[in-house]
Motif scaffolding. Structure first.
Motif, mmCIF file in Angstrom:
data_model
loop_
_atom_site.group_PDB
_atom_site.id
_atom_site.type_symbol
_atom_site.label_atom_id
_atom_site.label_comp_id
_atom_site.label_asym_id
_atom_site.label_seq_id
_atom_site.Cartn_x
_atom_site.Cartn_y
_atom_site.Cartn_z
ATOM 1 N N TYR A 1 46.975 44.094 27.589
ATOM 2 C CA TYR A 1 46.689 45.189 28.531
ATOM 3 C C TYR A 1 46.386 44.592 29.903
ATOM 4 O O TYR A 1 45.440 43.813 30.057
ATOM 5 C CB TYR A 1 45.512 46.026 28.023
ATOM 6 N N ALA A 2 47.224 44.944 30.883
ATOM 7 C CA ALA A 2 47.035 44.463 32.258
ATOM 8 C C ALA A 2 46.490 45.612 33.093
ATOM 9 O O ALA A 2 47.227 46.539 33.448
ATOM 10 C CB ALA A 2 48.360 43.962 32.819
ATOM 11 N N PRO B 1 39.710 38.449 39.106
ATOM 12 C CA PRO B 1 40.401 38.483 37.819
ATOM 13 C C PRO B 1 39.430 38.208 36.667
ATOM 14 O O PRO B 1 38.502 37.416 36.816
ATOM 15 C CB PRO B 1 41.448 37.385 37.949
ATOM 16 N N LEU B 2 39.680 38.872 35.570
ATOM 17 C CA LEU B 2 38.799 38.757 34.408
ATOM 18 C C LEU B 2 39.616 38.969 33.138
ATOM 19 O O LEU B 2 40.411 39.900 33.054
ATOM 20 C CB LEU B 2 37.690 39.816 34.501
ATOM 21 N N VAL B 3 39.393 38.083 32.159
ATOM 22 C CA VAL B 3 40.070 38.217 30.865
ATOM 23 C C VAL B 3 39.049 38.605 29.812
ATOM 24 O O VAL B 3 37.978 37.994 29.709
ATOM 25 C CB VAL B 3 40.771 36.895 30.464
ATOM 26 N N LEU C 1 43.380 42.711 37.026
ATOM 27 C CA LEU C 1 44.080 41.973 38.085
ATOM 28 C C LEU C 1 44.497 42.894 39.223
ATOM 29 O O LEU C 1 44.317 44.113 39.159
ATOM 30 C CB LEU C 1 45.307 41.262 37.499
ATOM 31 N N SER C 2 45.081 42.289 40.249
ATOM 32 C CA SER C 2 45.656 43.050 41.363
ATOM 33 C C SER C 2 47.001 42.431 41.707
ATOM 34 O O SER C 2 47.055 41.327 42.258
ATOM 35 C CB SER C 2 44.735 43.015 42.582
ATOM 36 N N ARG D 1 46.268 38.461 42.574
ATOM 37 C CA ARG D 1 45.112 37.854 41.898
ATOM 38 C C ARG D 1 45.098 38.257 40.428
ATOM 39 O O ARG D 1 45.248 39.423 40.101
ATOM 40 C CB ARG D 1 43.801 38.279 42.577
ATOM 41 N N GLY D 2 44.927 37.248 39.567
ATOM 42 C CA GLY D 2 44.905 37.504 38.128
ATOM 43 C C GLY D 2 46.207 37.101 37.448
ATOM 44 O O GLY D 2 46.374 37.271 36.243
#
Length: 421
Positions: A321-322, A334-336, A343-344, A349-350
């Protein structure tokens, strides 16, 4: 001169089991706007079932007629697909042009279709929709002003005037042409499977940023390649499947596929016509479900995508899932988190984080090894330099020592030509 924008009233029936009614009406407004129609009024009715003759009850028809007069609207747009008799009865009762959600979506697709295949698919869908509705639609066209996007580009007014037999003949011709396009696509897919390159497919609701994300991936790993796809902030900007090969710095390669966006109640005529395009989704190794995280309705959009994937038989494929457009929210990025990444695409970014998740899912058939290749087997060294991630090279008396990460299939293919150390 600028064409005069037509004005419309939207009408919907809220059935007892329909919890997302307000959302679907808002979506209908957006679809109308995409056809350059201004919505000036709205009418809804709660009911246990849709009226089989007029869609809405007699009292509501009188209310609708008064609203049309008050707003001076010339079109009535219904939130569900209408039957041929419902169109005839409503036009007779209201003396105005009547269209439904399906024809709106078909018109948007007709306007957006750029490739030969997409144009053929849309025209087949339009003609199949029109065939049982010829009488009502012909009357409707008599009232149609030239201001809206409802000019049925692709199928066109002239085709509406064809009799049933000629339309059926036209559908047969188009379907034959489409089969040739489908056969070509299937050959390409077989070739990709033969090459054993993983296929990663971007899916999601329309206008979530799938094409933008694809362009960022292409720019990141192939700068200056000019292989960008069309991306624009509008419904159904992408109607054709685009495939791009993404080669990572360590020589791992996967194919990234961009697909048509989904929308709730996607007309079955379109799903059927676009079946060959949507088959790309069913044969993917991994799906990236792109979500517009800044949209208040993003959970509803995700549900629509999940339903469509299930209908296509693609709900079993592993999914990442993005959550795109995180720059428009308060969400840190960004974060996982597990199989999700915030993201963007716009700010690029991400992308590394997304690539990391893709790697973990599709490159599972790789091994770390150290091998000694005899000097007279230089072709093996060249192959691994091109197709594997060589981490170190040293030269010994008997040959070249390589420390590398490569595909299991390649390791087995050349096993007899090197010594494992």
């Amino acid at each position: 001169m600028e064409p005069i924008q037509q004005e419309a009233i939207i009408v919907g029936v809220q059935l007892q089991n329909k919890t997302n009614f307000a959302y679907s009406m808002e979506e209908l407004r957006n679809l109308a706007a995409a056809c350059d129609i201004k919505v000036t009024g709205e009418l809804s009715q709660k009911a246990s079932r849709i009226n089989p003759t007029h869609y809405i009850g007699t009292g509501k028809i009188q209310e609708l007629a008064a609203l049309l007069e008050e707003k001076e609207a010339t079109i009535v747009i219904f939130n569900d697909e209408l039957s041929p008799s419902q169109i005839r009865n409503l036009e007779s009762a209201l003396d105005q042009q009547v269209i439904d959600r399906t024809i709106l979506i078909l018109n948007i697709f007709a306007e957006r279709a750029k490739t030969k295949e997409a144009q053929l698919q849309v025209e087949v869908a339009q003609l199949q929709y029109m065939l049982p509705r010829l009488t009502g639609l012909r009357e409707s066209l008599g009232r149609q002003g030239g201001g809206s996007g409802l000019t049925n580009r692709g199928a066109g007014e002239t085709k509406l005037e064809l009799d049933r037999r000629r339309i059926e003949e036209r559908i047969l011709v188009l379907q034959t042409e489409l089969q040739q396009q489908v056969a070509r696509r299937q050959i390409q897919r077989k070739q990709r499977h033969k090459n054993e390159v993983p296929v990663v497919c971007l899916v999601g609701y329309t206008n979530t940023g799938k094409s933008s994300l694809m362009n960022v991936m292409v720019d990141t790993y192939h700068p200056g390649s000019h292989k960008q796809v069309f991306a624009k902030d509008m419904l159904f900007a992408t109607l054709e499947t685009s495939v791009r090969s993404i080669e990572l710095p360590d020589h791992k390669t996967f194919l990234l596929t961009d697909t048509v966006g989904f929308v709730s109640q996607l007309p079955h005529h379109l799903v059927k016509a676009f079946r060959s395009t949507l088959e790309e989704v069913t044969e993917a190794d991994l799906l990236i479900h792109v979500v517009d995280y800044s949209d208040p309705e993003y959970k509803q959009h995700m549900a629509v995508t999940d339903e469509t994937l299930k209908a296509l038989g693609a709900d079993h494929i592993p999914t990442i899932y993005a959550y795109n457009k995180a720059d428009l929210t308060d969400q840190p990025y960004p974060l996982v988190q597990d199989n999700s990444v915030y993201l963007s695409a716009k700010l690029k970014r991400g992308i590394d984080e997304l690539t990391g998740l893709i790697r973990a899912h599709v490159f599972t058939d790789y091994i770390q090894c150290e091998i000694l290749v005899p000097f007279d087997r230089g072709g093996v060294v060249s192959y691994f330099n091109e197709h594997a991630h060589v981490q170190s090279v040293s030269y010994e008396e008997t040959g070249t020592r390589l420390k590398l990460e490569c595909r299991v299939a390649d390791f087995e293919k050349f096993r007899s030509e090197f010594i494992e150390v």
